[in-house]
Design an enzyme around this catalytic site. Sequence first.
Site, PDB file in Angstrom:
ATOM      1  CG  MET A 165       7.231  11.180   5.196  1.00 51.11           C
ATOM      2  SD  MET A 165       5.866  11.451   4.074  1.00 51.11           S
ATOM      3  CE  MET A 165       4.932  12.674   5.010  1.00 51.11           C
ATOM      4  N   GLY A 166       8.829   7.464   3.800  1.00 46.16           N
ATOM      5  CA  GLY A 166      10.074   7.317   3.056  1.00 46.16           C
ATOM      6  C   GLY A 166       9.976   8.084   1.753  1.00 46.16           C
ATOM      7  CB  ILE A 168       6.928   5.637  -1.875  1.00 47.39           C
ATOM      8  CG1 ILE A 168       7.894   4.858  -2.768  1.00 47.39           C
ATOM      9  CG2 ILE A 168       5.506   5.551  -2.438  1.00 47.39           C
ATOM     10  CD1 ILE A 168       7.631   3.350  -2.796  1.00 47.39           C
ATOM     11  NE  ARG A 247       6.337  -6.833  -0.329  1.00 47.92           N
ATOM     12  CZ  ARG A 247       6.662  -6.088  -1.362  1.00 47.92           C
ATOM     13  NH1 ARG A 247       5.833  -5.138  -1.793  1.00 47.92           N
ATOM     14  NH2 ARG A 247       7.819  -6.272  -1.992  1.00 47.92           N
ATOM     15  CD  GLU A 276       0.156  -9.411  -3.454  1.00 51.86           C
ATOM     16  OE1 GLU A 276       1.117  -9.238  -4.237  1.00 51.86           O
ATOM     17  OE2 GLU A 276      -0.135  -8.621  -2.528  1.00 51.86           O
ATOM     18  CG  HIS A 295       1.777  -6.257  -5.666  1.00 56.37           C
ATOM     19  ND1 HIS A 295       2.298  -7.121  -4.729  1.00 56.37           N
ATOM     20  CD2 HIS A 295       2.584  -5.151  -5.621  1.00 56.37           C
ATOM     21  CE1 HIS A 295       3.359  -6.581  -4.150  1.00 56.37           C
ATOM     22  NE2 HIS A 295       3.545  -5.391  -4.676  1.00 56.37           N
TER      23      HIS A 295
END
Length: 336
Positions: A165-166, A168, A247, A276, A295
């Site tokens: 919960m930063g 973003i 990620r 990826e 991405h």
Amino acid sequence: MHNRKGEGKTFMAKYKVVLTKETWPAAMERIEQHCEVKVWKEAEPIPRALLLEWLEDAEGLFSTGDVQVNDDLLANAPQLRVVAQSSVGYDNVDIDACTRNGIPFGNTPGVLVETTADLTFALLLSAARRIHEGWEIVKSGKWASNSNIPYGVDLYGKTLGIVGMGDIGCAVARRAKACGLNIIYYNRTRRTDDQLLEARYVDFRDLLQESDFIITLVPLSKHSRGMFGAEEFAQMKPSAYFINAARGSIVNTEALYEALKSKQIAYAALDVTDPEPIAGDHPLLSLPNILITPHVGSATYETRNRMAHLAVDNLLAGLDRQPLPTCVNPTVNYLK
């Protein structure tokens, strides 16, 4: 530009800078005003040997996250003053190595928060309502009646668990509240403003067990690598939707495949994968209950331009030995 001496005279010389990939035109123009530039213009990553050769007399490195910045690279760049990267994530950069070598490293946080939150919530909505599956039915000419349409699930009244919960995560929570979702979250440390966010702090295990939708937004680190594996998927509801916009290496891909194949969880939506890019014949892509985007979390014209300009701000500040606006290793940031 800075003063250099030659034949007893002082003249203004441009800084020598290496770009691992072309950046946006307006940002590129700013760099070229002040710098002598070597830029890799091919689609594939720059060959390591060539990069090290270019860095022998370079004073700045502008990266787009496609090269490993480590002790080996820095040892081959004795004139380097700054590394600037046009991304918020920097798992390709050894920050300790930069600090040991006295090189400030700047990333681009903040400017991509709302855009990435949009994409993250779009993944949740698209997966829950099977939007892309409906489009495939229409596009293939199979929309014969309303009996063969894809059925999704409601968001209203369900529980969304946010892991990380930063900034973003908080932006996603605002969007989720507007849709009537109940918000729980897990961080390594509890936020002091979670009452304002109308979000309830829980431990990781409780979040896995209680959530109807799980979104992970944690940065990749030694603590988060492989954070979601077989044990974690086993604790989720069989009806759970799992969304990864952080990620790819945070998730054990094989464990996710098994969880989806066996319907241990209902669905996954990913903007990042491990590996990826993911190959077109990867087993995950054979499953009907997954959605993957390439991405594109920050991929809007406006945001990528803002990221490029912030990276240029960091680059030019470091070249002038001025403080980087967004420095990840502040102990070696330049002082005013």
